[in-house]
Design an enzyme around this catalytic site. Structure first.
Site, PDB file in Angstrom:
ATOM      1  N   HIS A  32      -0.722  -8.118  -3.005  1.00  0.00           N
ATOM      2  CA  HIS A  32      -0.993  -8.521  -4.382  1.00  0.00           C
ATOM      3  C   HIS A  32      -1.148 -10.038  -4.499  1.00  0.00           C
ATOM      4  O   HIS A  32      -1.678 -10.530  -5.481  1.00  0.00           O
ATOM      5  CB  HIS A  32       0.152  -8.038  -5.273  1.00  0.00           C
ATOM      6  N   ASN A  47       1.189 -10.227 -14.408  1.00  0.00           N
ATOM      7  CA  ASN A  47       0.872  -9.546 -15.661  1.00  0.00           C
ATOM      8  C   ASN A  47       0.635 -10.480 -16.846  1.00  0.00           C
ATOM      9  O   ASN A  47       0.255 -10.017 -17.919  1.00  0.00           O
ATOM     10  CB  ASN A  47       1.970  -8.546 -16.001  1.00  0.00           C
ATOM     11  N   TYR A  64       7.313 -12.385  -2.546  1.00  0.00           N
ATOM     12  CA  TYR A  64       5.941 -11.924  -2.764  1.00  0.00           C
ATOM     13  C   TYR A  64       4.920 -12.614  -1.847  1.00  0.00           C
ATOM     14  O   TYR A  64       3.764 -12.209  -1.800  1.00  0.00           O
ATOM     15  CB  TYR A  64       5.522 -12.174  -4.214  1.00  0.00           C
ATOM     16  N   ASN A  74      -3.399  -5.218 -13.392  1.00  0.00           N
ATOM     17  CA  ASN A  74      -2.722  -5.789 -14.558  1.00  0.00           C
ATOM     18  C   ASN A  74      -3.032  -7.264 -14.784  1.00  0.00           C
ATOM     19  O   ASN A  74      -3.062  -7.726 -15.923  1.00  0.00           O
ATOM     20  CB  ASN A  74      -1.213  -5.568 -14.461  1.00  0.00           C
ATOM     21  N   ASP A  76      -6.749  -9.128  -5.647  1.00  0.00           N
ATOM     22  CA  ASP A  76      -6.752  -8.029  -4.690  1.00  0.00           C
ATOM     23  C   ASP A  76      -7.462  -6.822  -5.312  1.00  0.00           C
ATOM     24  O   ASP A  76      -7.519  -6.692  -6.524  1.00  0.00           O
ATOM     25  CB  ASP A  76      -5.319  -7.644  -4.297  1.00  0.00           C
TER      26      ASP A  76
END
Length: 188
Positions: A21, A67, A16, A113, A92
């Site tokens: 994100h 989340n 990631y 989220n 973001d």
């Protein structure tokens, strides 16, 4: 000493690291590099303390995944006794073109989220959020793939200047306050 909590949203794990994100983590990493700070893994995230003009900020990169960001934010807010008005969440935003920065004192989650979880955890939508535009260059039904995708070559070329501006925004928030910072940085 006035204390602040700066929370960069993102997901943990190498896969990631360079995704859209994870801009919250990327901005806090840029701040750490500029100020020669290092993060330490503690409960629910990686943290470092940043002192600026007589004020102290705890910078947090939650390890709870996007989340469940609210859990880490609330834990550190309570542990450090930091009032909600001194919290800044970096996230973001697909509704802003790439690199556009916008600071707001409240608002909806806008389908994000991480923000949804923070709002649910705090039972409040009145918290400062620093939205970094990632654009919306994706087809119908491809939003998740897009935000979890890596930066384009063109975006990567602009990133150092955008990160520098983002670090300046954080310092302004800590020292000059949210209203002055909004006036000086929104839309730049």
């Amino acid at each position: 000493m006035k204390k602040f909590l700066i929370v960069g949203l993102g997901n943990i794990g190498d896969k990631y690291t360079e995704t859209r994100h994870n801009i919250g983590f990327k901005i806090l990493d840029a701040l750490a590099e500029k100020e020669s700070l290092s993060y330490e893994t503690q409960k629910l995230g990686d943290v470092t303390t940043f002192k600026y003009k007589g004020k102290s900020a705890l910078c947090l990169k939650p390890s709870t995944y996007m989340n469940l960001s609210g859990k880490a934010l609330k834990y550190w807010m309570d542990k450090e006794n930091i009032p909600l008005e001194n919290v800044l969440v970096i996230t973001d935003d697909i509704n802003l073109s790439f690199g556009t920065i916008r600071l707001k004192t409240k608002g909806s989650a806008g389908g994000h989220n991480g923000l949804k979880d923070i709002q649910n955890t705090l039972q409040n939508t009145n918290f400062n959020r620093f939205r970094f535009g990632v654009g919306a260059d994706f087809g119908k039904g491809r939003q998740v793939e897009y935000v979890l995708g890596e930066w384009s070559e063109e975006e990567q070329k602009s990133m150092p200047e955008r990160l520098e501006k983002s670090v300046e925004l954080i310092k302004s928030f800590i020292f000059a306050g949210v209203k002055n910072t909004m006036n000086n940085f929104n839309g730049t």
